[in-house]
Design an enzyme around this catalytic site. Structure first.
Site, PDB file in Angstrom:
ATOM      1  N   HIS A  51       4.949   1.824  -3.314  1.00 38.36           N
ATOM      2  CA  HIS A  51       3.947   1.866  -2.255  1.00 38.36           C
ATOM      3  C   HIS A  51       3.328   0.492  -2.003  1.00 38.36           C
ATOM      4  O   HIS A  51       2.837  -0.152  -2.928  1.00 38.36           O
ATOM      5  CB  HIS A  51       2.851   2.854  -2.656  1.00 38.36           C
ATOM      6  CG  HIS A  51       1.854   3.147  -1.598  1.00 38.36           C
ATOM      7  ND1 HIS A  51       0.492   3.116  -1.826  1.00 38.36           N
ATOM      8  CD2 HIS A  51       1.998   3.493  -0.302  1.00 38.36           C
ATOM      9  CE1 HIS A  51      -0.153   3.448  -0.728  1.00 38.36           C
ATOM     10  NE2 HIS A  51       0.734   3.678   0.216  1.00 38.36           N
ATOM     11  N   ARG A  52       3.390   0.037  -0.760  1.00 39.98           N
ATOM     12  CA  ARG A  52       2.890  -1.296  -0.383  1.00 39.98           C
ATOM     13  C   ARG A  52       3.493  -2.371  -1.282  1.00 39.98           C
ATOM     14  O   ARG A  52       2.838  -3.350  -1.626  1.00 39.98           O
ATOM     15  CB  ARG A  52       1.365  -1.329  -0.398  1.00 39.98           C
ATOM     16  CG  ARG A  52       0.741  -0.248   0.492  1.00 39.98           C
ATOM     17  CD  ARG A  52      -0.791  -0.238   0.460  1.00 39.98           C
ATOM     18  NE  ARG A  52      -1.279   1.023   1.010  1.00 39.98           N
ATOM     19  CZ  ARG A  52      -2.533   1.441   0.968  1.00 39.98           C
ATOM     20  NH1 ARG A  52      -3.456   0.656   0.406  1.00 39.98           N
ATOM     21  NH2 ARG A  52      -2.897   2.591   1.484  1.00 39.98           N
ATOM     22  N   GLU A  78       7.707   0.107   0.174  1.00 43.73           N
ATOM     23  CA  GLU A  78       7.092   0.408   1.471  1.00 43.73           C
ATOM     24  C   GLU A  78       6.158  -0.714   1.893  1.00 43.73           C
ATOM     25  O   GLU A  78       5.513  -1.345   1.044  1.00 43.73           O
ATOM     26  CB  GLU A  78       6.336   1.741   1.374  1.00 43.73           C
ATOM     27  CG  GLU A  78       5.687   2.218   2.654  1.00 43.73           C
ATOM     28  CD  GLU A  78       4.173   1.967   2.680  1.00 43.73           C
ATOM     29  OE1 GLU A  78       3.539   2.311   3.695  1.00 43.73           O
ATOM     30  OE2 GLU A  78       3.636   1.417   1.693  1.00 43.73           O
ATOM     31  N   ASP A  80       3.424  -2.071   5.413  1.00 38.61           N
ATOM     32  CA  ASP A  80       2.664  -1.677   6.605  1.00 38.61           C
ATOM     33  C   ASP A  80       2.697  -2.829   7.595  1.00 38.61           C
ATOM     34  O   ASP A  80       2.279  -3.944   7.259  1.00 38.61           O
ATOM     35  CB  ASP A  80       1.213  -1.376   6.237  1.00 38.61           C
ATOM     36  CG  ASP A  80       1.096  -0.244   5.235  1.00 38.61           C
ATOM     37  OD1 ASP A  80       1.303   0.908   5.644  1.00 38.61           O
ATOM     38  OD2 ASP A  80       0.798  -0.514   4.055  1.00 38.61           O
ATOM     39  N   HIS A  93      -2.354  -3.424   5.383  1.00 36.52           N
ATOM     40  CA  HIS A  93      -2.650  -1.999   5.509  1.00 36.52           C
ATOM     41  C   HIS A  93      -3.904  -1.697   6.311  1.00 36.52           C
ATOM     42  O   HIS A  93      -3.898  -0.862   7.214  1.00 36.52           O
ATOM     43  CB  HIS A  93      -2.789  -1.358   4.124  1.00 36.52           C
ATOM     44  CG  HIS A  93      -3.194   0.085   4.186  1.00 36.52           C
ATOM     45  ND1 HIS A  93      -4.516   0.503   4.189  1.00 36.52           N
ATOM     46  CD2 HIS A  93      -2.454   1.205   4.274  1.00 36.52           C
ATOM     47  CE1 HIS A  93      -4.567   1.815   4.284  1.00 36.52           C
ATOM     48  NE2 HIS A  93      -3.338   2.273   4.322  1.00 36.52           N
ATOM     49  N   GLU A 160       6.228   1.162   7.533  1.00 35.73           N
ATOM     50  CA  GLU A 160       5.241   2.005   8.207  1.00 35.73           C
ATOM     51  C   GLU A 160       4.615   1.239   9.359  1.00 35.73           C
ATOM     52  O   GLU A 160       4.071   0.139   9.164  1.00 35.73           O
ATOM     53  CB  GLU A 160       4.154   2.481   7.245  1.00 35.73           C
ATOM     54  CG  GLU A 160       3.128   3.357   7.960  1.00 35.73           C
ATOM     55  CD  GLU A 160       2.072   3.972   7.058  1.00 35.73           C
ATOM     56  OE1 GLU A 160       1.066   4.487   7.593  1.00 35.73           O
ATOM     57  OE2 GLU A 160       2.252   3.938   5.818  1.00 35.73           O
ATOM     58  N   LYS A 162       1.655   0.758  11.265  1.00 34.88           N
ATOM     59  CA  LYS A 162       0.265   1.069  10.949  1.00 34.88           C
ATOM     60  C   LYS A 162      -0.615   0.935  12.193  1.00 34.88           C
ATOM     61  O   LYS A 162      -0.563  -0.068  12.887  1.00 34.88           O
ATOM     62  CB  LYS A 162      -0.225   0.122   9.849  1.00 34.88           C
ATOM     63  CG  LYS A 162      -1.671   0.290   9.441  1.00 34.88           C
ATOM     64  CD  LYS A 162      -1.950   1.658   8.867  1.00 34.88           C
ATOM     65  CE  LYS A 162      -1.200   1.954   7.601  1.00 34.88           C
ATOM     66  NZ  LYS A 162      -1.576   3.257   6.994  1.00 34.88           N
ATOM     67  N   ASP A 285       2.460   3.816  -6.408  1.00 33.95           N
ATOM     68  CA  ASP A 285       1.945   2.463  -6.610  1.00 33.95           C
ATOM     69  C   ASP A 285       2.561   1.805  -7.845  1.00 33.95           C
ATOM     70  O   ASP A 285       2.470   0.589  -8.014  1.00 33.95           O
ATOM     71  CB  ASP A 285       0.415   2.491  -6.810  1.00 33.95           C
ATOM     72  CG  ASP A 285      -0.350   2.766  -5.536  1.00 33.95           C
ATOM     73  OD1 ASP A 285       0.138   2.402  -4.453  1.00 33.95           O
ATOM     74  OD2 ASP A 285      -1.450   3.351  -5.629  1.00 33.95           O
TER      75      ASP A 285
END
Length: 411
Positions: A51-52, A78, A80, A93, A160, A162, A285
């Protein structure tokens, strides 16, 4: 829409390799903290996504986090993407720069301005790493293409889109970049790129522009069969909050012919619970630690202290004196451990610390409170005036003063 993504769902998570300083410490004679039993070798592991990048072990949406995601051996990391005021795709994000940059030092009057109101040159003046840890001072807000440079045909990228309302035209720009940039082309050809977002209109727009790119519709909760059937006309998968997922949701998503992913699943226990429900993909994460779990390896080798509970919503005020919200730690090893200076960090980078002089014997427990109270050998009070723990469910990492991750907890 038939999902090309589904063909990868039987692949197992790859081996974790080198770690950054913020990853778990080297093994020692100390007894490791126990994790739930990993899936059997003949069970299919879910697709794992950092995540991120790997927001649990490095500053989110930075090259450092992307490298942690890659090092973990996860299937994807991932990111954003948003557009600067002069049309440059950058990775960030939040809607404002306040939480994860030093904007108050560089642009004192713009901390709450929209992040998309900054030019690319202005964004490059911000430090996006020091909020997390001093070792990341100087990390910059990346360009979209920086993620492709870190990714490989083994560890791809979830993109993503955003807050698309704040970045008009972003769907076309991302599609063009995937189509024309050679680094992105390589990843697309290997089925290692997926685009996702919460905004259904934006997703439909992207699907019309780039129908060959895997697309995921994000949703806080899974809707009913009629909406899922509508989503299946343009999307390949659904991503949702694991905390509210039900067996019926899983059945409905799969009946619609869609792949099911969940976010943001940080502890091995939560990963296993998601697997047990039948999800296909898990975003976390902590990809380094959860890849270890999926491989049946020690998750926190050498660690001796664990988080055994987080009391997020006690009766009364969350930060009332003596009895407010708190986290419960336990020394699970067979030796005495000095936990002075240990810190608890949540996904939003809120931090609770343990004060000086706290030494836990084997099996001893310590309550770490957000609010005020009287310190005792069994309780330490941070003296805060505002709640830190999320009443709807919290995720926490436990760190030593030397930046070694000891445990991850979620409820």
């Amino acid at each position: 829409m038939a999902s090309r993504f589904a063909k990868t769902l039987t692949s197992t998570a790859a081996a974790a390799v080198g770690l950054t300083l913020l990853a778990a410490p080297a093994a020692s004679a100390q007894a490791p903290v126990q994790a739930p039993a990993a899936p059997a070798q003949d069970d299919a592991s879910p697709i794992l996504i950092g995540h991120r990048g790997a927001a649990g072990t490095a500053p989110e949406n930075t090259v450092a986090a992307f490298k942690d995601g890659r090092k973990s051996g996860a299937d994807f990391f991932e990111i954003d993407v948003q557009l600067s005021s002069d049309g440059v795709p950058f990775l960030f994000h939040d809607d404002t720069p306040a939480r994860t940059t030093n904007v108050e030092d560089v642009f004192p009057d713009r901390a709450t301005d929209p992040i998309t109101s900054f030019t690319w040159a202005e964004l490059q003046q911000l430090d996006a790493g020091s909020y997390f840890d001093d070792q990341f001072v100087g990390e910059r807000i990346p360009h979209l293409d920086d993620a492709a440079k870190v990714a490989t045909t083994k560890t791809g990228v979830y993109i993503e889109i955003k807050s698309p309302v704040n970045s008009p035209g972003i769907e076309q720009l991302v599609a063009d970049e995937l189509r024309t940039d050679k680094t992105w082309q390589r990843l697309v050809a290997a089925d290692k790129v997926q685009v996702l977002g919460f905004d259904e209109g934006s997703n439909r727009t992207f699907a019309g522009i780039a129908p060959d790119i895997e697309l995921q519709q994000l949703a806080g909760v899974v809707p009913g069969p009629a909406v899922l059937a509508s989503w299946a006309t343009f999307a390949d998968s659904v991503g949702t909050n694991y905390r509210v997922l039900t067996p019926q949701n899983v059945s409905d998503v799969k009946a619609a012919g869609l792949v099911l992913g969940v976010y943001t699943v940080n502890s091995p226990e939560a990963v296993q619970a998601s697997i047990d429900l039948g999800v296909d993909a898990v975003t976390t994460d902590f990809p380094i630690q959860n890849v270890r779990y999926l491989k049946g390896a020690p998750v926190f080798p050498g660690s001796g202290v664990e988080i055994i509970d987080s009391v997020n919503n006690p009766a009364g005020d969350d930060v009332q004196p003596e009895t407010g919200e708190h986290v419960l730690l336990r020394n699970a090893s067979t030796r005495t451990i000095d936990v002075s200076g240990y810190l608890l960090r949540d996904a939003a980078n809120n931090i609770l610390t343990v004060g000086d002089g706290y030494v836990l014997d084997a099996g001893a427990e310590l309550r770490v409170y957000t609010g005020p109270g009287t310190n005792t050998p069994e309780a330490y009070y941070n003296g805060g005036t505002a709640s830190v723990l999320n009443n709807g469910g919290e995720s926490l990492g436990l760190w030593t003063p030397e930046d070694k991750l000891q445990d991850v907890f979620a409820n």
